[in-house]
Design a protein around this motif. Structure first.
Motif, PDB file in Angstrom:
ATOM      1  N   ARG A  43      12.283 -20.337 -11.125  1.00 11.72           N
ATOM      2  CA  ARG A  43      10.896 -20.744 -10.874  1.00 11.72           C
ATOM      3  C   ARG A  43      10.848 -22.023 -10.048  1.00 11.72           C
ATOM      4  N   TRP A  44      11.772 -22.951 -10.337  1.00 10.39           N
ATOM      5  CA  TRP A  44      11.807 -24.210  -9.585  1.00 10.39           C
ATOM      6  C   TRP A  44      12.129 -23.954  -8.120  1.00 10.39           C
ATOM      7  N   ARG A  45      13.104 -23.094  -7.864  1.00 10.46           N
ATOM      8  CA  ARG A  45      13.458 -22.783  -6.475  1.00 10.46           C
ATOM      9  C   ARG A  45      12.314 -22.071  -5.766  1.00 10.46           C
ATOM     10  N   ALA A  46      11.664 -21.141  -6.462  1.00 11.58           N
ATOM     11  CA  ALA A  46      10.539 -20.431  -5.849  1.00 11.58           C
ATOM     12  C   ALA A  46       9.402 -21.393  -5.533  1.00 11.58           C
ATOM     13  N   SER A  47       9.132 -22.314  -6.462  1.00 17.19           N
ATOM     14  CA  SER A  47       8.080 -23.303  -6.224  1.00 17.19           C
ATOM     15  C   SER A  47       8.438 -24.213  -5.060  1.00 17.19           C
ATOM     16  N   ARG A  49      10.365 -23.473  -2.494  1.00 14.46           N
ATOM     17  CA  ARG A  49      10.248 -22.721  -1.244  1.00 14.46           C
ATOM     18  C   ARG A  49       8.792 -22.535  -0.842  1.00 14.46           C
ATOM     19  N   GLU A  50       7.934 -22.280  -1.811  1.00 12.29           N
ATOM     20  CA  GLU A  50       6.509 -22.153  -1.502  1.00 12.29           C
ATOM     21  C   GLU A  50       5.948 -23.469  -0.974  1.00 12.29           C
ATOM     22  N   ASP A  51       6.392 -24.564  -1.571  1.00 12.11           N
ATOM     23  CA  ASP A  51       5.932 -25.874  -1.126  1.00 12.11           C
ATOM     24  C   ASP A  51       6.377 -26.144   0.309  1.00 12.11           C
ATOM     25  N   MET A  52       7.627 -25.803   0.623  1.00 15.81           N
ATOM     26  CA  MET A  52       8.122 -25.996   1.980  1.00 15.81           C
ATOM     27  C   MET A  52       7.373 -25.098   2.962  1.00 15.81           C
ATOM     28  N   SER A  53       7.095 -23.865   2.558  1.00 15.21           N
ATOM     29  CA  SER A  53       6.377 -22.947   3.443  1.00 15.21           C
ATOM     30  C   SER A  53       4.979 -23.467   3.748  1.00 15.21           C
ATOM     31  N   ARG A  54       4.289 -23.968   2.733  1.00 15.82           N
ATOM     32  CA  ARG A  54       2.949 -24.522   2.961  1.00 15.82           C
ATOM     33  C   ARG A  54       3.011 -25.741   3.876  1.00 15.82           C
ATOM     34  N   THR A  55       4.031 -26.567   3.681  1.00 16.29           N
ATOM     35  CA  THR A  55       4.150 -27.774   4.495  1.00 16.29           C
ATOM     36  C   THR A  55       4.418 -27.434   5.953  1.00 16.29           C
ATOM     37  N   LEU A  56       5.255 -26.433   6.187  1.00 10.80           N
ATOM     38  CA  LEU A  56       5.614 -26.074   7.560  1.00 10.80           C
ATOM     39  C   LEU A  56       4.506 -25.329   8.284  1.00 10.80           C
ATOM     40  N   ASP A  57       3.426 -24.994   7.591  1.00  5.95           N
ATOM     41  CA  ASP A  57       2.269 -24.423   8.274  1.00  5.95           C
ATOM     42  C   ASP A  57       1.614 -25.436   9.206  1.00  5.95           C
ATOM     43  N   ASP A  58       1.923 -26.704   8.986  1.00  4.66           N
ATOM     44  CA  ASP A  58       1.410 -27.760   9.861  1.00  4.66           C
ATOM     45  C   ASP A  58       2.074 -27.626  11.234  1.00  4.66           C
ATOM     46  N   PRO A  59       1.308 -27.445  12.299  1.00  7.80           N
ATOM     47  CA  PRO A  59       1.904 -27.227  13.631  1.00  7.80           C
ATOM     48  C   PRO A  59       2.627 -28.438  14.195  1.00  7.80           C
ATOM     49  N   SER A 168      23.526 -26.578   2.098  1.00  4.86           N
ATOM     50  CA  SER A 168      22.697 -26.997   0.961  1.00  4.86           C
ATOM     51  C   SER A 168      21.243 -26.593   1.175  1.00  4.86           C
ATOM     52  N   LEU A 169      20.751 -26.771   2.393  1.00  4.09           N
ATOM     53  CA  LEU A 169      19.382 -26.352   2.702  1.00  4.09           C
ATOM     54  C   LEU A 169      19.239 -24.835   2.593  1.00  4.09           C
ATOM     55  N   ALA A 170      20.302 -24.116   2.936  1.00  2.11           N
ATOM     56  CA  ALA A 170      20.257 -22.655   2.834  1.00  2.11           C
ATOM     57  C   ALA A 170      20.134 -22.210   1.385  1.00  2.11           C
ATOM     58  N   TRP A 171      20.898 -22.822   0.483  1.00  2.00           N
ATOM     59  CA  TRP A 171      20.823 -22.454  -0.931  1.00  2.00           C
ATOM     60  C   TRP A 171      19.461 -22.798  -1.520  1.00  2.00           C
ATOM     61  N   LEU A 172      18.855 -23.869  -1.022  1.00  2.00           N
ATOM     62  CA  LEU A 172      17.586 -24.311  -1.592  1.00  2.00           C
ATOM     63  C   LEU A 172      16.387 -23.566  -1.017  1.00  2.00           C
ATOM     64  N   PHE A 173      16.399 -23.299   0.295  1.00  2.00           N
ATOM     65  CA  PHE A 173      15.184 -22.823   0.946  1.00  2.00           C
ATOM     66  C   PHE A 173      15.307 -21.413   1.522  1.00  2.00           C
ATOM     67  N   THR A 174      16.187 -21.222   2.487  1.00  2.00           N
ATOM     68  CA  THR A 174      16.299 -19.908   3.118  1.00  2.00           C
ATOM     69  C   THR A 174      17.718 -19.707   3.640  1.00  2.00           C
ATOM     70  N   PRO A 175      18.261 -18.499   3.510  1.00  2.00           N
ATOM     71  CA  PRO A 175      19.615 -18.233   4.033  1.00  2.00           C
ATOM     72  C   PRO A 175      19.732 -18.415   5.539  1.00  2.00           C
ATOM     73  N   LEU A 176      18.615 -18.508   6.241  1.00  2.00           N
ATOM     74  CA  LEU A 176      18.678 -18.709   7.689  1.00  2.00           C
ATOM     75  C   LEU A 176      19.376 -20.020   8.055  1.00  2.00           C
ATOM     76  N   PHE A 177      19.380 -20.971   7.134  1.00  2.00           N
ATOM     77  CA  PHE A 177      20.075 -22.232   7.412  1.00  2.00           C
ATOM     78  C   PHE A 177      21.592 -22.052   7.459  1.00  2.00           C
ATOM     79  N   PHE A 178      22.083 -20.907   7.013  1.00  2.00           N
ATOM     80  CA  PHE A 178      23.519 -20.656   7.151  1.00  2.00           C
ATOM     81  C   PHE A 178      23.916 -20.492   8.619  1.00  2.00           C
ATOM     82  N   ILE A 179      22.955 -20.141   9.467  1.00  2.00           N
ATOM     83  CA  ILE A 179      23.263 -20.007  10.899  1.00  2.00           C
ATOM     84  C   ILE A 179      23.688 -21.351  11.488  1.00  2.00           C
TER      85      ILE A 179
END
Length: 221
Positions: A43-47, A49-59, A168-179
């Motif tokens: 739940r903490w990780r999901a929360s 990620r949702e928080d990061m997604s909302r924040t990145l909506d800022d252009p 570390s960012l990949a484990w926390l937020f999105t696997p795309l950071f593994f790139i």
């Protein structure tokens, strides 16, 4: 009677036979996280990620990250211009890195907003990881200077630290950071192989990573 009981206890201890008190002792099993703990972590990780997604909506975020990429590239182009065939202690590099850090904070404040680092818990956590990365990067330079800067192995270690940051960012937020994590692993290998151009390789690689992240944010949000 007490003497007899003491003799019996002594004889059992000497013979290796466990006493009744020892028989009653049980070794406590190793602690394992229960279902509630694991569920709470999810739940903490999901929360987060949702928080990061909302924040990145800022252009403003793609522009800010691209701006940081430009600052980083310019700083390491200057470092590459100052590079010499034989490494030696040079305070000009410290001055360049300090100016770069100040410029990064200036760019983030100008393009991402005044309180960008405290805008959300997710951004604050990412900023703390980045700060730890900077501390460790400076630490390896200091260690290399103490043992002999003539063999500048700290440059390749920067690639390893960068890999750890993005992983570390990949484990926390999105696997795309593994790139970019894999990219930084390759960057460290290239820096070790082509040491005379290590600053250039590092600056270009980090800039490409930041430009790529900025482009992904623009497309996804």
């Amino acid at each position: 009677m007490p003497v007899a009981s003491q003799r019996k206890a002594f004889s059992r201890a000497a013979s290796g036979v466990p006493t009744a008190e020892e028989d009653s002792l049980e070794i406590s099993p190793a602690w394992e996280p229960g279902g509630e703990a694991v569920e709470g972590l999810h739940r903490w990780r999901a929360s987060l990620r949702e928080d990061m997604s909302r924040t990145l909506d800022d252009p403003r975020w793609p522009r800010a990250l691209a701006g940081v990429g430009v600052v980083h590239l310019l700083a390491f182009l200057v470092c590459q211009a100052l590079a010499e065939p034989v490494s030696r202690r040079d305070l000009r590099y410290l001055a360049i890195w300090f100016v770069e850090l100040v410029c990064v904070f200036g760019v983030m404040r100008a393009l991402a907003g005044r309180h960008w680092i405290r805008r959300s818990a997710a951004v604050n956590l990412a900023a703390k990881l980045w700060t730890t990365f900077l501390i460790l990067s400076f630490n390896v330079v200091s260690l290399n200077s103490l043992v002999g800067i003539e063999n500048p192995w700290f440059k390749a270690v920067w690639g390893t630290l960068s890999t750890f940051l993005f992983a570390s960012l990949a484990w926390l937020f999105t696997p795309l950071f593994f790139i970019p994590a894999v990219q930084m692993w390759a960057t460290g290998m290239l820096m070790a192989q082509f040491d005379p151009y290590a600053y250039l390789i590092y600056g270009v690689s980090w800039s490409l990573a930041l430009f790529g992240i900025a482009g992904w944010i623009r497309r996804a949000h």
